[in-house]
Design a protein around this motif. Structure first.
Motif, mmCIF file in Angstrom:
data_model
loop_
_atom_site.group_PDB
_atom_site.id
_atom_site.type_symbol
_atom_site.label_atom_id
_atom_site.label_comp_id
_atom_site.label_asym_id
_atom_site.label_seq_id
_atom_site.Cartn_x
_atom_site.Cartn_y
_atom_site.Cartn_z
ATOM 1 N N ILE A 169 11.063 -56.226 -50.384
ATOM 2 C CA ILE A 169 11.079 -57.199 -50.164
ATOM 3 C C ILE A 169 10.328 -58.167 -49.822
ATOM 4 C CG2 ILE A 169 12.520 -58.628 -48.232
ATOM 5 C CD1 ILE A 169 14.758 -56.424 -47.640
ATOM 6 N N VAL A 170 9.175 -59.435 -50.373
ATOM 7 C CA VAL A 170 8.088 -59.140 -50.182
ATOM 8 C C VAL A 170 8.223 -60.969 -49.042
ATOM 9 C CG1 VAL A 170 5.658 -60.868 -51.000
ATOM 10 C CG2 VAL A 170 7.645 -59.085 -51.776
ATOM 11 N N SER A 171 7.786 -61.306 -48.107
ATOM 12 C CA SER A 171 7.955 -62.970 -47.481
ATOM 13 C C SER A 171 6.307 -63.180 -48.024
ATOM 14 C CB SER A 171 7.442 -62.171 -45.733
ATOM 15 O OG SER A 171 7.420 -63.470 -45.281
ATOM 16 N N VAL A 194 7.891 -62.804 -41.429
ATOM 17 C CA VAL A 194 7.606 -61.085 -40.814
ATOM 18 C C VAL A 194 8.826 -60.449 -40.941
ATOM 19 C CG1 VAL A 194 6.414 -59.913 -39.878
ATOM 20 C CG2 VAL A 194 5.096 -61.569 -41.843
ATOM 21 N N LEU A 195 9.561 -60.880 -39.148
ATOM 22 C CA LEU A 195 10.622 -60.344 -38.304
ATOM 23 C C LEU A 195 11.576 -60.046 -39.081
ATOM 24 C CD1 LEU A 195 9.590 -61.995 -34.569
ATOM 25 C CD2 LEU A 195 9.242 -58.940 -36.053
ATOM 26 N N ARG A 196 12.147 -61.819 -39.885
ATOM 27 C CA ARG A 196 13.395 -61.187 -40.535
ATOM 28 C C ARG A 196 13.347 -60.462 -41.737
ATOM 29 N NH1 ARG A 196 16.052 -66.578 -42.716
ATOM 30 N NH2 ARG A 196 14.615 -67.543 -43.252
ATOM 31 N N VAL A 197 12.638 -60.954 -42.591
ATOM 32 C CA VAL A 197 12.312 -59.301 -43.432
ATOM 33 C C VAL A 197 12.338 -57.931 -42.909
ATOM 34 C CG1 VAL A 197 10.580 -58.759 -45.187
ATOM 35 C CG2 VAL A 197 11.369 -61.215 -44.655
ATOM 36 N N LEU A 200 10.574 -63.972 -50.455
ATOM 37 C CA LEU A 200 11.131 -65.292 -49.167
ATOM 38 C C LEU A 200 10.463 -66.171 -49.445
ATOM 39 C CD1 LEU A 200 13.230 -62.717 -48.061
ATOM 40 C CD2 LEU A 200 13.302 -64.240 -46.182
ATOM 41 N N GLN A 201 10.604 -67.343 -50.134
ATOM 42 C CA GLN A 201 10.136 -68.107 -50.650
ATOM 43 C C GLN A 201 9.843 -69.580 -48.830
ATOM 44 O OE1 GLN A 201 7.477 -68.618 -52.097
ATOM 45 N NE2 GLN A 201 6.785 -70.584 -52.344
ATOM 46 N N GLN A 202 9.283 -69.781 -47.723
ATOM 47 C CA GLN A 202 9.028 -70.971 -47.513
ATOM 48 C C GLN A 202 8.900 -71.845 -47.991
ATOM 49 O OE1 GLN A 202 8.932 -71.403 -43.878
ATOM 50 N NE2 GLN A 202 10.070 -69.056 -42.973
ATOM 51 N N PRO A 203 9.668 -73.047 -47.506
ATOM 52 C CA PRO A 203 9.992 -74.285 -47.474
ATOM 53 C C PRO A 203 8.288 -74.769 -47.270
ATOM 54 C CG PRO A 203 11.347 -74.120 -46.495
ATOM 55 C CD PRO A 203 10.806 -72.473 -46.208
ATOM 56 N N LYS A 204 7.186 -74.262 -46.205
ATOM 57 C CA LYS A 204 6.611 -74.420 -46.034
ATOM 58 C C LYS A 204 5.255 -74.268 -47.195
ATOM 59 C CE LYS A 204 6.932 -74.231 -42.134
ATOM 60 N NZ LYS A 204 6.706 -74.230 -40.044
ATOM 61 N N SER A 205 5.610 -73.044 -47.501
ATOM 62 C CA SER A 205 4.618 -72.217 -48.553
ATOM 63 C C SER A 205 4.570 -72.866 -49.388
ATOM 64 C CB SER A 205 5.029 -70.624 -48.555
ATOM 65 O OG SER A 205 3.505 -70.323 -49.512
ATOM 66 N N PHE A 206 3.116 -73.159 -50.467
ATOM 67 C CA PHE A 206 2.440 -72.883 -51.553
ATOM 68 C C PHE A 206 2.701 -72.462 -52.941
ATOM 69 C CE2 PHE A 206 2.517 -76.677 -48.736
ATOM 70 C CZ PHE A 206 3.518 -77.958 -49.722
ATOM 71 N N SER A 207 2.551 -71.060 -52.146
ATOM 72 C CA SER A 207 2.592 -69.907 -53.190
ATOM 73 C C SER A 207 3.233 -70.251 -54.885
ATOM 74 C CB SER A 207 2.749 -68.266 -53.097
ATOM 75 O OG SER A 207 4.196 -68.248 -52.819
ATOM 76 N N ASN A 208 2.541 -69.377 -55.362
ATOM 77 C CA ASN A 208 3.441 -69.675 -56.704
ATOM 78 C C ASN A 208 3.510 -68.370 -57.750
ATOM 79 O OD1 ASN A 208 3.630 -70.387 -59.513
ATOM 80 N ND2 ASN A 208 1.432 -71.087 -60.251
ATOM 81 N N TYR A 209 4.766 -68.594 -56.842
ATOM 82 C CA TYR A 209 5.785 -67.332 -56.836
ATOM 83 C C TYR A 209 6.294 -66.947 -58.641
ATOM 84 C CZ TYR A 209 10.110 -69.616 -56.448
ATOM 85 O OH TYR A 209 10.829 -70.760 -56.448
ATOM 86 N N ALA A 239 15.401 -56.699 -42.080
ATOM 87 C CA ALA A 239 15.827 -56.623 -43.562
ATOM 88 C C ALA A 239 15.873 -54.910 -44.047
ATOM 89 C CB ALA A 239 16.364 -57.610 -44.542
ATOM 90 N N ARG A 240 14.811 -54.508 -44.187
ATOM 91 C CA ARG A 240 13.986 -53.665 -44.543
ATOM 92 C C ARG A 240 14.657 -52.486 -43.758
ATOM 93 N NH1 ARG A 240 8.759 -55.918 -44.489
ATOM 94 N NH2 ARG A 240 8.208 -56.742 -46.369
ATOM 95 N N SER A 241 14.781 -52.897 -41.829
ATOM 96 C CA SER A 241 15.545 -51.675 -40.959
ATOM 97 C C SER A 241 16.379 -50.880 -41.361
ATOM 98 C CB SER A 241 14.591 -51.835 -39.701
ATOM 99 O OG SER A 241 13.138 -51.805 -38.717
#
Length: 134
Positions: free
Chosen positions: A79-81, A87-90, A6-15, A93-95
């Motif tokens: 699943i990676v956030s 965190v809660l959404r992921v 999950l890539q948040q719109p505000k995140s700038f991680s270089n996935y 889903a894991r649960s």
């Protein structure tokens, strides 16, 4: 290994770079990235390795429903956030789908101060009010 990121719109991680670094560890790595239209990296990887799923309103109920539908159909191993906001959404889903990682109940207790305090009390930890320490 199948990974849903999950890539948040505000995140700038270089996935794409992150995926390149871990790809060597797995014979077959398949990554699905759930992100917003304006945040997709539009990488040059083949779609057999990375597939981006874009939604227009990342925080909407319909995006959450689509995310759970993707989990149900894609059946990821992990699943990676990329952001605390997911965190809660992921974890939910894991649960729900039996995926390893931080589960919903523990994630909730880490995100909600009242629940966190009760979990600490239940574990026998002494809770001191900050004002008592001043």
């Amino acid at each position: 290994m199948k990974v849903l990121l999950l890539q948040q719109p505000k995140s700038f991680s270089n996935y794409p770079k992150w995926i390149e670094e871990i790809q060597e560890r797995f014979d077959c790595l398949e990554v699905m990235v759930f992100t917003s239209n304006d945040r997709a990296a539009h990488h040059s990887w083949p779609s057999s390795v990375i597939k981006e799923i874009e939604v227009s309103d990342y925080s909407s109920d319909s995006a959450t429903a689509k995310f759970f539908d993707i989990v149900r159909k894609f059946k990821p191993d992990r699943i990676v956030s990329s952001s605390e906001e997911d965190v809660l959404r992921v974890a939910e889903a894991r649960s729900l789908f039996g995926i390893p990682g931080l589960q919903h109940e523990l994630a909730l207790s880490c995100r909600d101060k009242v629940t966190m305090k009760q979990s600490a009390l239940d574990a026998g930890l002494k809770i001191m009010a900050l004002l008592n320490q001043l």
